[in-house]
Design a protein around this motif. Structure first.
Motif, PDB file in Angstrom:
ATOM      1  N   ASP A 193       0.852  -1.188   0.000  1.00  0.00           N
ATOM      2  CA  ASP A 193       0.000   0.000   0.000  1.00  0.00           C
ATOM      3  C   ASP A 193       0.889   1.239   0.000  1.00  0.00           C
ATOM      4  N   SER A 194       0.356   2.339  -0.504  1.00  0.00           N
ATOM      5  CA  SER A 194       1.153   3.574  -0.586  1.00  0.00           C
ATOM      6  C   SER A 194       1.583   4.073   0.789  1.00  0.00           C
ATOM      7  N   VAL A 195       0.876   3.660   1.847  1.00  0.00           N
ATOM      8  CA  VAL A 195       1.229   4.113   3.198  1.00  0.00           C
ATOM      9  C   VAL A 195       2.309   3.240   3.831  1.00  0.00           C
ATOM     10  N   ASP A 196       2.644   2.125   3.198  1.00  0.00           N
ATOM     11  CA  ASP A 196       3.655   1.224   3.757  1.00  0.00           C
ATOM     12  C   ASP A 196       5.046   1.826   3.584  1.00  0.00           C
ATOM     13  N   LYS A 197       5.719   2.041   4.676  1.00  0.00           N
ATOM     14  CA  LYS A 197       7.047   2.643   4.647  1.00  0.00           C
ATOM     15  C   LYS A 197       8.121   1.556   4.529  1.00  0.00           C
ATOM     16  N   ASP A 198       9.281   1.977   4.044  1.00  0.00           N
ATOM     17  CA  ASP A 198      10.448   1.092   3.927  1.00  0.00           C
ATOM     18  C   ASP A 198      10.169  -0.123   3.044  1.00  0.00           C
ATOM     19  N   MET A 199       9.247   0.027   2.101  1.00  0.00           N
ATOM     20  CA  MET A 199       8.951  -1.058   1.163  1.00  0.00           C
ATOM     21  C   MET A 199       9.033  -0.518  -0.255  1.00  0.00           C
ATOM     22  N   ASP A 200       9.584  -1.323  -1.173  1.00  0.00           N
ATOM     23  CA  ASP A 200       9.587  -0.903  -2.566  1.00  0.00           C
ATOM     24  C   ASP A 200       8.143  -0.873  -3.062  1.00  0.00           C
ATOM     25  N   GLN A 201       7.763   0.251  -3.653  1.00  0.00           N
ATOM     26  CA  GLN A 201       6.381   0.446  -4.084  1.00  0.00           C
ATOM     27  C   GLN A 201       6.179  -0.082  -5.501  1.00  0.00           C
ATOM     28  N   TRP A 202       5.237  -0.968  -5.654  1.00  0.00           N
ATOM     29  CA  TRP A 202       4.865  -1.493  -6.967  1.00  0.00           C
ATOM     30  C   TRP A 202       3.400  -1.902  -6.889  1.00  0.00           C
ATOM     31  N   THR A 203       2.797  -2.125  -8.015  1.00  0.00           N
ATOM     32  CA  THR A 203       1.418  -2.601  -8.017  1.00  0.00           C
ATOM     33  C   THR A 203       1.208  -3.518  -9.208  1.00  0.00           C
ATOM     34  N   CYS A 204       0.167  -4.310  -9.138  1.00  0.00           N
ATOM     35  CA  CYS A 204      -0.200  -5.208 -10.226  1.00  0.00           C
ATOM     36  C   CYS A 204      -1.491  -4.664 -10.833  1.00  0.00           C
ATOM     37  N   ARG A 205      -1.475  -4.363 -12.135  1.00  0.00           N
ATOM     38  CA  ARG A 205      -2.600  -3.687 -12.790  1.00  0.00           C
ATOM     39  C   ARG A 205      -3.574  -4.655 -13.457  1.00  0.00           C
ATOM     40  N   CYS A 206      -3.538  -5.925 -13.014  1.00  0.00           N
ATOM     41  CA  CYS A 206      -4.342  -6.942 -13.697  1.00  0.00           C
ATOM     42  C   CYS A 206      -5.835  -6.819 -13.415  1.00  0.00           C
ATOM     43  N   GLY A 207      -6.212  -6.014 -12.419  1.00  0.00           N
ATOM     44  CA  GLY A 207      -7.626  -5.842 -12.106  1.00  0.00           C
ATOM     45  C   GLY A 207      -8.087  -6.618 -10.885  1.00  0.00           C
ATOM     46  N   ARG A 208      -7.252  -7.518 -10.366  1.00  0.00           N
ATOM     47  CA  ARG A 208      -7.625  -8.243  -9.154  1.00  0.00           C
ATOM     48  C   ARG A 208      -7.475  -7.325  -7.944  1.00  0.00           C
ATOM     49  N   PRO A 209      -8.083  -7.686  -6.800  1.00  0.00           N
ATOM     50  CA  PRO A 209      -8.042  -6.796  -5.626  1.00  0.00           C
ATOM     51  C   PRO A 209      -6.612  -6.493  -5.184  1.00  0.00           C
ATOM     52  N   THR A 210      -6.383  -5.245  -4.777  1.00  0.00           N
ATOM     53  CA  THR A 210      -5.079  -4.850  -4.247  1.00  0.00           C
ATOM     54  C   THR A 210      -5.184  -4.363  -2.804  1.00  0.00           C
ATOM     55  N   ASN A 211      -6.407  -4.233  -2.298  1.00  0.00           N
ATOM     56  CA  ASN A 211      -6.623  -3.797  -0.919  1.00  0.00           C
ATOM     57  C   ASN A 211      -6.682  -5.024  -0.017  1.00  0.00           C
ATOM     58  N   SER A 212      -5.909  -5.003   1.060  1.00  0.00           N
ATOM     59  CA  SER A 212      -5.820  -6.180   1.927  1.00  0.00           C
ATOM     60  C   SER A 212      -7.109  -6.472   2.682  1.00  0.00           C
ATOM     61  N   SER A 213      -8.103  -5.580   2.584  1.00  0.00           N
ATOM     62  CA  SER A 213      -9.398  -5.866   3.202  1.00  0.00           C
ATOM     63  C   SER A 213     -10.318  -6.615   2.243  1.00  0.00           C
TER      64      SER A 213
END
Length: 211
Positions: free
Chosen positions: A154-174
């Motif tokens: 998530d964008s709020v996660d610190k000290d982590m390399d930021q990337w995302t997967c644009r495939c359309g599947r859920p990206t929110n941990s909830s």
């Protein structure tokens, strides 16, 4: 004379009708050709759009596979709690990318939330998942399998390399998992302490019953 004029007028009218029909037919044919060309162009445009969409989907699927956690290299370890003397079973692995990770322990028809060292995990650093207590209560784990859910950072996660997967599947941990691991739980063979192992070896050599 009048008859001649009448015939001439009729001939002129017929000729005009013929000319009008010819031009009308040509105009209709031209319109049909234009319509056919437009339809062909629309078919080609649709085919091009579908081809582009397929190429884009292939790229998205490729990204999804690239960021997939991979097959679980299950490493179960038994650790003794120095304070209580209890044996605890852990599942450990090292992720190749940074993820948010949640999970459940499955035992029969019931599930319980897994305890691990945090929810955010950095690439290349071990993840430790507490499976359960063994001895003195039991020799093997009563947990049958682990269900791990992986998400992009998530964008709020610190000290982590930021990337995302644009495939359309859920990206929110909830939400539902983006990737899932199902790991059957196994209890590793216990290695006795050196002094006990030496005693065991001596008894074996002397032909004593082992314990």
């Amino acid at each position: 004379m009048n008859t001649t004029l009448t015939v001439a007028a009729v001939v002129v009218s017929v000729a005009a009708l013929i000319v009008s029909w010819v031009y009308g037919a040509r105009s209709a044919a031209a319109s049909q050709r234009s319509a056919d060309a437009s339809e062909t162009s629309a078919v080609h445009a649709k085919a091009s759009a579908e081809s582009a969409a397929k190429v884009a989907q292939v790229e998205l699927d490729r990204d999804h596979e690239f960021y997939r956690p991979g097959d679980p290299d299950a490493t179960f370890v038994i650790e003794r709690n120095p304070r209580t003397g209890e044996e605890n079973l852990f599942f450990t692995f090292v992720p190749k990318h940074s993820y948010r990770i949640l999970g459940d322990a499955v035992q029969g028809n019931s599930r319980s939330t897994l305890s691990m060292n945090g929810m955010t995990h950095v690439a290349g650093k071990p993840v430790r998942v507490f499976v359960g207590v063994l001895r003195p209560h039991r020799d093997t784990s009563s947990v049958e399998e682990l269900k791990l859910r992986f998400y992009p950072p998530d964008s709020v996660d610190k000290d982590m390399d930021q990337w995302t997967c644009r495939c359309g599947r859920p990206t929110n941990s909830s939400d539902a998992a983006h990737w899932t691991w199902t790991v059957p739980v196994t209890t590793p063979k216990r290695v006795p302490p050196p002094i006990i192992a030496a005693m065991q070896n001596e008894k074996d050599q002397l032909g004593y019953n082992t314990f």
